[in-house]
Design a protein around this motif. Structure first.
Motif, PDB file in Angstrom:
ATOM      1  N   SER A   1       5.500 -25.646 -13.618  1.00  0.00           N
ATOM      2  CA  SER A   1       4.365 -25.550 -12.691  1.00  0.00           C
ATOM      3  C   SER A   1       3.768 -26.917 -12.410  1.00  0.00           C
ATOM      4  O   SER A   1       3.440 -27.253 -11.262  1.00  0.00           O
ATOM      5  N   CYS A   2       3.633 -27.728 -13.444  1.00  0.00           N
ATOM      6  CA  CYS A   2       3.102 -29.086 -13.268  1.00  0.00           C
ATOM      7  C   CYS A   2       4.003 -29.914 -12.364  1.00  0.00           C
ATOM      8  O   CYS A   2       3.533 -30.580 -11.435  1.00  0.00           O
ATOM      9  N   LEU A   3       5.295 -29.875 -12.621  1.00  0.00           N
ATOM     10  CA  LEU A   3       6.236 -30.640 -11.798  1.00  0.00           C
ATOM     11  C   LEU A   3       6.179 -30.182 -10.344  1.00  0.00           C
ATOM     12  O   LEU A   3       6.203 -31.008  -9.417  1.00  0.00           O
ATOM     13  N   ARG A   4       6.111 -28.872 -10.140  1.00  0.00           N
ATOM     14  CA  ARG A   4       6.054 -28.360  -8.768  1.00  0.00           C
ATOM     15  C   ARG A   4       4.804 -28.851  -8.047  1.00  0.00           C
ATOM     16  O   ARG A   4       4.869 -29.323  -6.903  1.00  0.00           O
ATOM     17  N   GLN A   5       3.652 -28.755  -8.697  1.00  0.00           N
ATOM     18  CA  GLN A   5       2.413 -29.166  -8.049  1.00  0.00           C
ATOM     19  C   GLN A   5       2.400 -30.660  -7.744  1.00  0.00           C
ATOM     20  O   GLN A   5       1.938 -31.088  -6.679  1.00  0.00           O
ATOM     21  N   LEU A   6       2.913 -31.459  -8.662  1.00  0.00           N
ATOM     22  CA  LEU A   6       2.943 -32.904  -8.427  1.00  0.00           C
ATOM     23  C   LEU A   6       3.955 -33.260  -7.335  1.00  0.00           C
ATOM     24  O   LEU A   6       3.722 -34.184  -6.552  1.00  0.00           O
ATOM     25  N   LEU A   7       5.067 -32.551  -7.290  1.00  0.00           N
ATOM     26  CA  LEU A   7       6.035 -32.792  -6.213  1.00  0.00           C
ATOM     27  C   LEU A   7       5.451 -32.416  -4.856  1.00  0.00           C
ATOM     28  O   LEU A   7       5.724 -33.083  -3.849  1.00  0.00           O
ATOM     29  N   GLN A   8       4.644 -31.375  -4.802  1.00  0.00           N
ATOM     30  CA  GLN A   8       3.987 -31.027  -3.541  1.00  0.00           C
ATOM     31  C   GLN A   8       3.045 -32.139  -3.102  1.00  0.00           C
ATOM     32  O   GLN A   8       2.982 -32.477  -1.908  1.00  0.00           O
ATOM     33  N   ALA A   9       2.324 -32.722  -4.056  1.00  0.00           N
ATOM     34  CA  ALA A   9       1.445 -33.851  -3.726  1.00  0.00           C
ATOM     35  C   ALA A   9       2.252 -35.071  -3.289  1.00  0.00           C
ATOM     36  O   ALA A   9       1.906 -35.751  -2.310  1.00  0.00           O
ATOM     37  N   LEU A  10       3.336 -35.347  -4.005  1.00  0.00           N
ATOM     38  CA  LEU A  10       4.185 -36.493  -3.634  1.00  0.00           C
ATOM     39  C   LEU A  10       4.855 -36.276  -2.283  1.00  0.00           C
ATOM     40  O   LEU A  10       5.030 -37.228  -1.514  1.00  0.00           O
ATOM     41  N   ASP A  11       5.245 -35.039  -1.996  1.00  0.00           N
ATOM     42  CA  ASP A  11       5.829 -34.743  -0.687  1.00  0.00           C
ATOM     43  C   ASP A  11       4.854 -35.106   0.425  1.00  0.00           C
ATOM     44  O   ASP A  11       5.237 -35.664   1.456  1.00  0.00           O
ATOM     45  N   TYR A  12       3.584 -34.785   0.216  1.00  0.00           N
ATOM     46  CA  TYR A  12       2.547 -35.144   1.203  1.00  0.00           C
ATOM     47  C   TYR A  12       2.472 -36.662   1.375  1.00  0.00           C
ATOM     48  O   TYR A  12       2.461 -37.185   2.497  1.00  0.00           O
ATOM     49  N   LEU A  13       2.445 -37.393   0.251  1.00  0.00           N
ATOM     50  CA  LEU A  13       2.384 -38.857   0.323  1.00  0.00           C
ATOM     51  C   LEU A  13       3.631 -39.439   0.971  1.00  0.00           C
ATOM     52  O   LEU A  13       3.547 -40.362   1.795  1.00  0.00           O
ATOM     53  N   HIS A  14       4.786 -38.923   0.606  1.00  0.00           N
ATOM     54  CA  HIS A  14       6.032 -39.453   1.153  1.00  0.00           C
ATOM     55  C   HIS A  14       6.117 -39.236   2.662  1.00  0.00           C
ATOM     56  O   HIS A  14       6.663 -40.072   3.382  1.00  0.00           O
ATOM     57  N   HIS A  15       5.582 -38.104   3.141  1.00  0.00           N
ATOM     58  CA  HIS A  15       5.560 -37.893   4.589  1.00  0.00           C
ATOM     59  C   HIS A  15       4.622 -38.866   5.287  1.00  0.00           C
ATOM     60  O   HIS A  15       4.790 -39.148   6.479  1.00  0.00           O
ATOM     61  N   LEU A  16       3.655 -39.407   4.537  1.00  0.00           N
ATOM     62  CA  LEU A  16       2.773 -40.445   5.081  1.00  0.00           C
ATOM     63  C   LEU A  16       3.371 -41.833   4.897  1.00  0.00           C
ATOM     64  O   LEU A  16       2.698 -42.829   5.153  1.00  0.00           O
ATOM     65  N   GLN A  17       4.632 -41.887   4.417  1.00  0.00           N
ATOM     66  CA  GLN A  17       5.334 -43.151   4.166  1.00  0.00           C
ATOM     67  C   GLN A  17       4.673 -43.957   3.054  1.00  0.00           C
ATOM     68  O   GLN A  17       4.679 -45.192   3.062  1.00  0.00           O
ATOM     69  N   LEU A  18       4.094 -43.251   2.076  1.00  0.00           N
ATOM     70  CA  LEU A  18       3.462 -43.893   0.927  1.00  0.00           C
ATOM     71  C   LEU A  18       4.220 -43.549  -0.352  1.00  0.00           C
ATOM     72  O   LEU A  18       4.691 -42.418  -0.524  1.00  0.00           O
ATOM     73  N   ILE A  19       4.310 -44.507  -1.251  1.00  0.00           N
ATOM     74  CA  ILE A  19       4.901 -44.312  -2.571  1.00  0.00           C
ATOM     75  C   ILE A  19       3.793 -44.507  -3.591  1.00  0.00           C
ATOM     76  O   ILE A  19       3.065 -45.505  -3.559  1.00  0.00           O
TER      77      ILE A  19
END
Length: 600
Positions: free
Chosen positions: A121-139
């Motif tokens: 669950s933790c990995l999924r939630q953090l990946l959802q947040a990272l997906d949002y950042l990555h779509h903004l071209q942010l690492i």
């Protein structure tokens, strides 16, 4: 916010209090870093709890970087920056929402590690947040437990895991220039130590953290120098993770070579969703609109009824998170299975069910070898593994296959090679003979032949077909007209397909190689889209969707025409099933046909 040393000091800076806007009231100091001080505060009128982060005037660049990344972010899995202001002495401040239950690091200090379902669950939630950042071209560049906040700990299975601290975040453009060095050594991806990086450096850091959540410790410990060496060279020991799907997923995130990791959070999230759903593969299979039979006439190992039953003319739409490289056509008894091979993993689908228990093979990459109709050999890291689809049991055939490029298994013998050497392995005894090879400009081809012989390709452009004994010594050699791209064994004869570029368009040729006669060549004049081999010979698909096959006589026989363009094609080892795929911008259309045998 989160990545700061805890401070027990309740002394507040009187200058800060004197310059603070009237709408805020500071309660106490939470922590500090080299760049800032972090305070627990509240809004004066609403009494809403907030965090105020104050930057020293001398590090204005850190404030501007964090402001550029954090201000305007709106995602439930990322802490929200709600205000910013400057003090009269030049200090800049950012105001964040307050998350009450502290950091994941605080929780781990008390509980050491998390239950398996909480980790996923933790990995999924953090990946959802990272997906949002990555779509903004942010690492993010600094994934670690200190930068993950929890909204509550009373019922940990219901906790929201919230990504915080964008102070280290950088745009993709800056990452590609290789100028960004901010991060935490214990969680830093190998490529960040010496070259430019991309989105999946975040995934490596998440893999380190995931390992820690499961095992109660990080995979690597030591000084900054020792950590850097471990990230570059040392393979983490994942054997203590009992749940194989999660073990494979973390192994993929922790690949040293970023090309072997998922390319971004969206791809990783897609793979993790398969674990959460018990390896289910979505897809609605429906009979195609056409009712006429397709005249595919394959030379089968068993007698064939040339009529293709309509119920097998099926179509599957799959969303594309990345482009597939090839198809696999397999079957379990009477049930067909299609494998979709990506650069980092394989997904299996069964056309008889919209949801299936077949597993997604994470961290499984080419090359591959079908062994019969329900066995598969594949590469995972530096290991060669065998998968029995009927039992879903995986077995390691050989360890330490460093930088493996090609392999072939036959009976008790395995041959594999990399750019420097070939390895002939006797599986029961573990004995191995090694021979030197040249660097390949094209993918090498290796094949165990009859009577203890083996065929390898060689030469500067892979144009030599070399017959070797089981010690690796060359006994015969044929020079062909171009790189060898495919071959198959038909009794005493080996068929090879070569690629040549004589004009604007590449062309192909078929070769018949035998110890009993001189080599024979047959040119193929039509452009070829796909090719492969079965136990009955070579096959290929032309630009006009004609499907051809040839045997030892080198005679090209048209065995059918596909009704629509196919980007990928594969025929099962016993030639019972043919799978084809057409790719669009955001989906893949899979078609499956069966040759119904008269008897088995």
């Amino acid at each position: 916010m989160s990545s700061y040393d805890n401070s027990s000091s309740s002394t507040l800076d009187p200058l800060l209090l004197a310059q603070l806007p009237d709408r805020y009231r500071i309660h106490h100091l939470l922590g500090s870093s080299a760049y800032s001080l972090v305070y627990r505060a509240s809004e004066y009128e609403s009494h809403t709890a907030v965090i105020i982060k104050c930057f020293a005037p001398s590090i204005r660049g850190a404030y501007l970087r964090e402001m550029a990344a954090a201000f305007g972010i709106s995602h439930p899995g990322i802490t929200r920056c709600i205000d910013t202001f400057h003090l009269t002495d030049g200090r800049a401040c950012m105001v964040y929402e307050y998350v009450k239950a502290g950091t994941l690091r605080d929780y781990l200090r008390q509980h050491v590690k998390l239950e398996l379902n909480i980790v996923i669950s933790c990995l999924r939630q953090l990946l959802q947040a990272l997906d949002y950042l990555h779509h903004l071209q942010l690492i993010h560049c600094d994934i670690k437990p200190e930068n993950v906040l929890l909204d509550q700990t009373e019922e940990i299975e219901k906790t929201r895991f919230i990504l915080s601290d964008l102070g280290a975040a950088c745009p993709l453009r800056e990452a590609h220039e290789g100028q960004h060095t901010v991060g935490s050594p214990a969680y830093c991806a190998p490529e960040r130590l010496y070259e430019k990086f991309s989105f999946n450096s975040d995934l490596y850091s998440l893999g380190v953290m995931g390992f820690e959540l499961v095992m109660g410790q990080r995979p690597f410990e030591g000084s900054a120098t020792e950590l850097a060496r471990a990230h570059l060279k040392q393979v983490p020991d994942l054997s203590g993770i009992e749940y194989a799907p999660l073990r494979d997923f973390l192994a993929q995130l922790l690949q040293k070579d970023p090309r072997l990791r998922p390319s971004n959070a969206q791809v990783a999230l897609h793979l993790l969703s398969r674990i959460e759903r018990g390896y289910a593969v979505d897809g609605s299979w429906q009979p195609s609109a056409a009712t006429k039979t397709l005249p595919i006439r394959l030379d089968k190992v068993v007698p064939v009824d040339f009529n293709v039953p309509e119920q097998w003319r099926l179509r599957l739409h799959l969303p594309l998170t990345q482009r597939p490289q090839r198809l696999l056509s397999l079957h379990l008894e009477q049930h067909p299975v299609i494998g979709v091979v990506y650069g980092t993993h394989i997904e299996f689908a069964q056309p008889q069910a919209s949801r299936t228990g077949l597993q997604v093979l994470l961290n499984a990459s080419a090359p591959l070898q079908n062994v019969g109709t329900d066995q598969l050999l594949y590469v995972q890291g530096n290991r060669l593994l065998h998968l029995d689809l009927s039992t879903q049991v995986r077995t390691c055939l050989w360890e330490d296959c460093d930088a493996l490029l090609a392999f072939h298994l036959r009976g008790e013998y395995l041959i594999w090679c990399n750019q420097r050497s070939g390895h002939i392995c006797h599986l029961p005894s573990g004995e191995q003979h090694v021979y030197r090879v040249q660097s390949y400009a094209f993918a090498p081809q290796v094949r165990l032949w009859r009577d203890g012989w083996l065929l390898t390709s060689g030469g500067r452009i892979n144009q030599l077909a070399q017959l070797r004994d089981l010690h690796g010594h060359v006994q015969a050699e044929w020079t062909l007209d171009g790189p060898i791209v495919e071959w198959c064994e038909l009794g005493d004869v080996m068929l090879a397909m070569t690629l040549t570029v004589t004009g604007r368009e590449p062309s192909y040729a078929l070769w018949r190689l035998s110890l009993e006669s001189d080599p024979r060549k047959q040119l193929l004049n039509e452009p070829i889209l796909n090719y492969g081999s079965t136990a009955q010979g070579l096959f290929w698909l032309t630009q006009d969707q004609q499907l051809y096959q040839c045997g030892v006589d080198l005679h090209a026989r048209c065995i059918g025409k596909l009704p629509r363009p196919a980007s990928l094609l594969h025929i099962s080892a016993d030639q019972r099933y043919l799978a084809a795929a057409s790719l669009t911008e955001n989906a893949m259309l899979l078609d499956l046909w069966e040759n119904e045998p008269k008897s088995y």
